[in-house]
Design a protein around this motif. Structure first.
Motif, PDB file in Angstrom:
ATOM      1  N   PRO B  64      59.593  52.817  23.661  1.00  0.00           N
ATOM      2  CA  PRO B  64      59.443  52.625  22.226  1.00  0.00           C
ATOM      3  C   PRO B  64      58.159  51.825  21.984  1.00  0.00           C
ATOM      4  N   HIS B  65      57.396  52.235  20.975  1.00  0.00           N
ATOM      5  CA  HIS B  65      56.137  51.530  20.753  1.00  0.00           C
ATOM      6  C   HIS B  65      55.654  51.737  19.329  1.00  0.00           C
ATOM      7  N   ALA B  66      54.786  50.859  18.906  1.00  0.00           N
ATOM      8  CA  ALA B  66      54.202  51.015  17.574  1.00  0.00           C
ATOM      9  C   ALA B  66      52.957  50.167  17.452  1.00  0.00           C
ATOM     10  N   ARG B  67      52.065  50.624  16.606  1.00  0.00           N
ATOM     11  CA  ARG B  67      51.007  49.744  16.104  1.00  0.00           C
ATOM     12  C   ARG B  67      51.530  49.217  14.779  1.00  0.00           C
ATOM     13  N   SER B  68      51.546  47.935  14.650  1.00  0.00           N
ATOM     14  CA  SER B  68      52.215  47.380  13.484  1.00  0.00           C
ATOM     15  C   SER B  68      51.467  46.170  12.969  1.00  0.00           C
ATOM     16  N   ALA B  69      51.494  46.013  11.656  1.00  0.00           N
ATOM     17  CA  ALA B  69      50.856  44.854  11.029  1.00  0.00           C
ATOM     18  C   ALA B  69      51.600  43.569  11.358  1.00  0.00           C
ATOM     19  N   HIS B  70      52.836  43.704  11.857  1.00  0.00           N
ATOM     20  CA  HIS B  70      53.651  42.519  12.132  1.00  0.00           C
ATOM     21  C   HIS B  70      53.478  42.010  13.554  1.00  0.00           C
ATOM     22  N   VAL B  71      52.508  42.563  14.264  1.00  0.00           N
ATOM     23  CA  VAL B  71      52.281  42.149  15.649  1.00  0.00           C
ATOM     24  C   VAL B  71      51.008  41.297  15.685  1.00  0.00           C
ATOM     25  N   THR B  72      51.083  40.171  16.387  1.00  0.00           N
ATOM     26  CA  THR B  72      49.920  39.281  16.424  1.00  0.00           C
ATOM     27  C   THR B  72      49.068  39.476  17.670  1.00  0.00           C
ATOM     28  N   ALA B  73      49.670  39.946  18.767  1.00  0.00           N
ATOM     29  CA  ALA B  73      48.910  40.130  20.001  1.00  0.00           C
ATOM     30  C   ALA B  73      49.512  41.289  20.775  1.00  0.00           C
TER      31      ALA B  73
END
Lengths: 510, 150
Positions: B64-73
């Motif tokens: 499972p994976h995503a590019r997300s605005a809620h990820v900081t690093a």
């Protein structure tokens, strides 16, 4: 062997690189050199043009459009969903090697046109194998046609059987109309069908329903070939409307291509993240169906109706003209769009003649509508290599459809290659129409083809007119198929036209 | 740059009934480490990706994976499930689950490290080592050694 590959996936952070690694491993294990361009989020490092030039085969393991794929034009290409490269990289590499070997066995391709479809696992739809626009267009059309052919075969044969068993009046009994001076009401309540039109009527109705799907299916799957699943809805809706306004299969080609292009364009629009989730579910279907539907109804519908009226008026003015010329003209019109607006004008002109007691026009119209499918069936037998496997199968049914005056039997051929096929068919039908008028053959039946030969006056000469047109059309088609391109992929036994099942495609859409 | 993975992002005994629970459990670890600012928002992004096409890979892998605005690093949370969690692969449930979190506007240097990780995931030896790693620290060492080369 030298192979190049492009991998890509929707997010561009996982599958793209896993596929690249798996392909590199598999190629190394099999003793081949393989270079991968990963079109992912880390930015694509473009392949060196020299490496591409030296490559014997190309693998696209991509779930999103490969960027700058024209760099690979003309190379033997294998296309697969990115997951397949991860799970079966060895198989994919082997397929690429086979594609390269098959290419070197046959003469080098003159252009991108005969390119890669023969080896791609999902050929006719993912048309993007680096071919030129012309080749892609042909593949899009072929995809639509291959999904349409079962409807043509089933519908056409059922209608032919209905005429055989129930005589030409079965159409009037089911659809309403006048036959031999007797007027029938259209049967709208299907539960009364058996009682009022017999089992022949049932066959006719089923066939007619199957035929009503020709244009929607053609249009829908052309759009599907271009834009994947999101193309189906606007394509089918556009096709249904094209059918409803009487635009025929040419209208269906237009709506299919327009729907596909529109969805391709919409899906390239960058949308805010909040909207991205509802794009495929709501926005794309809504916008594309609305635009295509409005295009058909508002933009195309009125001009077609006006043109039909103008042609009808024009034909009316020609009534006293030279019979030979009128016959040739009706023949041209019958074969032009096979059930489309021009054909309908000619056919209606024949019906009007029939009602007014002028039986020669009806005979010429019917004969000119019988030659196209038979001529194509003959051509597929004489020169099978000029046709794809799907077309050859359509040819088997086309004998019966032509003999039954079901001109639609020619549509699969005409839709797949309109510029070569339609003029050829028009030439033969013009000959048949002119000869039928010249012989003053008559028909008291508005349909039924060879099964109503008892209602034809001068049946012997009528058959001569038919055979002459069939010979002309078949010869023209064979000649035209040699013009401007190499023998299609059919020559290498490829199932170019055998579009994959939607379920297979599903994986590549995501 | 922060480490891709730390021992507190490893769960060697992941208990989850389905892939959504698995993603939630691993996302909670990312949130606890301050790498994900909004667990619900991040999970919605992961689910959106998962719904496009399941991320299960044959051989017992789920990514499972995503590019997300809620990820900081750029981060990896790793879970090992003895019972397996269905990630939609044809050959059965996933036993090794990698939750990959990429920041939305992540630059190429962030992505390169995730790309390197993804490439290792198709190596049998890497998967075998992860399947048998005795402790979270061993998983972290293995990934750092194989992916980052340190």
């Amino acid at each position: 062997m030298n192979i190049v590959a492009v991998t890509s996936c929707p997010t561009g952070i996982a599958h793209t690189y896993m596929a690249a690694e798996a392909l590199e491993q598999a190629a190394r294990d099999a003793g081949h050199a393989l270079s991968v361009e990963t079109q992912g989020a880390a930015g694509a490092e473009p392949l060196d043009p020299a490496v591409i030039a030296a490559a014997d085969a190309v693998i696209f393991a991509a779930d999103v459009e490969v960027r700058d794929r024209e760099r690979f034009a003309g190379k033997p290409t294998v296309t697969a969903p990115v997951k397949r490269a991860i799970q079966d990289a060895a198989g994919l590499v082997a397929e690429a090697v086979r594609a390269a070997e098959e290419r070197s066995d046959t003469a080098p391709a003159p252009s991108g046109e005969t390119a890669p479809l023969d080896t791609a696992p999902a050929p006719a739809t993912k048309v993007t194998e680096g071919a030129g626009l012309g080749a892609r267009l042909r593949q899009w059309l072929m995809t639509g046609v291959s999904y349409m052919i079962p409807f043509v075969a089933a519908g056409g044969i059922l209608i032919a059987l209905a005429f055989m068993l129930g005589g030409a009046e079965v159409a009037a009994k089911v659809n309403g109309g006048t036959f031999q001076g007797r007027t029938y009401e259209e049967i709208t309540d299907l539960s009364a069908l058996v009682e009022q039109a017999g089992y022949a009527g049932v066959l006719f109705k089923i066939g007619a329903i199957a035929f009503s799907m020709l244009v929607p299916i053609l249009s829908g799957f052309i759009a599907y070939a271009m834009a994947d699943r999101p193309g189906i809805a606007p394509g089918v809706v556009g096709g249904l409307l094209a059918d409803a306004i009487g635009a025929g299969f040419l209208g269906g080609l237009v709506t299919g291509l327009a729907a596909g292009a529109l969805v391709m364009a919409i899906s390239r629009v960058k949308v805010p993240r909040a909207l991205a989730g509802i794009m495929p579910v709501v926005v794309i279907p809504l916008v594309s169906c609305l635009v295509i539907g409005a295009l058909v109804i508002i933009v195309i519908g009125q001009p077609i109706a006006s043109a039909q009226q103008a042609m009808t008026d024009w034909l009316d003015g020609l009534k006293g003209a030279n019979a030979l010329l009128l016959g040739a003209l009706l023949g041209l019109m019958m074969a032009f769009d096979m059930g489309g607006p021009v054909n309908k004008v000619a056919y209606t002109f024949g019906l009007a003649g029939l009602a007014a007691g002028n039986l020669t026009v009806m005979a010429a119209v019917m004969a000119a509508g019988m030659t196209p499918p038979i001529a194509l069936a003959l051509a597929t037998v004489l020169r099978p290599k000029l046709f794809t496997p799907a077309e050859r199968k359509a040819g088997e049914a086309a004998w019966l459809l032509g003999a039954s005056f079901i001109t639609e039997g020619a549509i699969p051929f005409a839709a797949a290659d309109p510029l070569r096929v339609i003029p050829s068919l028009m030439a033969g039908s013009a000959v048949t129409g002119a000869l039928s008028m010249q012989f003053a053959a008559t028909s008291r039946a508005p349909h039924g083809g060879i099964w109503v030969i008892g209602l034809i006056g001068k049946p012997g000469l009528y058959v001569v007119a038919l055979l002459a047109g069939i010979a002309v059309s078949a010869a023209c088609v064979i000649a035209a198929k040699h013009v401007g391109r190499a023998v299609p992929a059919a020559a290498s036994g490829a199932a170019a036209a055998e579009a994959p099942a939607p379920s297979e495609r599903a994986a590549t859409v995501a | 740059m922060t480490e891709l993975i730390t021992p507190d992002l490893v769960d060697l005994d992941l208990k989850a009934a389905d892939r959504h629970e698995a993603a939630r459990a691993l996302a909670a670890r990312l949130a606890a480490a301050g790498r994900v600012t909004d667990v619900e928002g991040f999970l919605a992004d992961v689910r959106a990706r998962e719904e496009q096409m399941p991320t299960g890979i044959e051989g017992g892998i789920g990514i499972p994976h995503a590019r997300s605005a809620h990820v900081t690093a750029p981060s990896l949370a790793f879970g090992r499930s003895a019972d397996g969690v269905d990630f939609g692969a044809a050959d059965g449930p996933a036993h090794l689950i990698f939750l990959i979190a990429a920041p939305e506007g992540g630059g190429p240097e962030h992505m390169t490290i995730l790309a390197a990780l993804a490439r290792r995931l198709v190596h049998e030896s890497f998967k075998r080592s992860l399947a048998t790693a005795p402790a979270p620290g061993a998983v972290v060492d293995l990934i750092n050694r194989e992916v980052i080369g340190t």
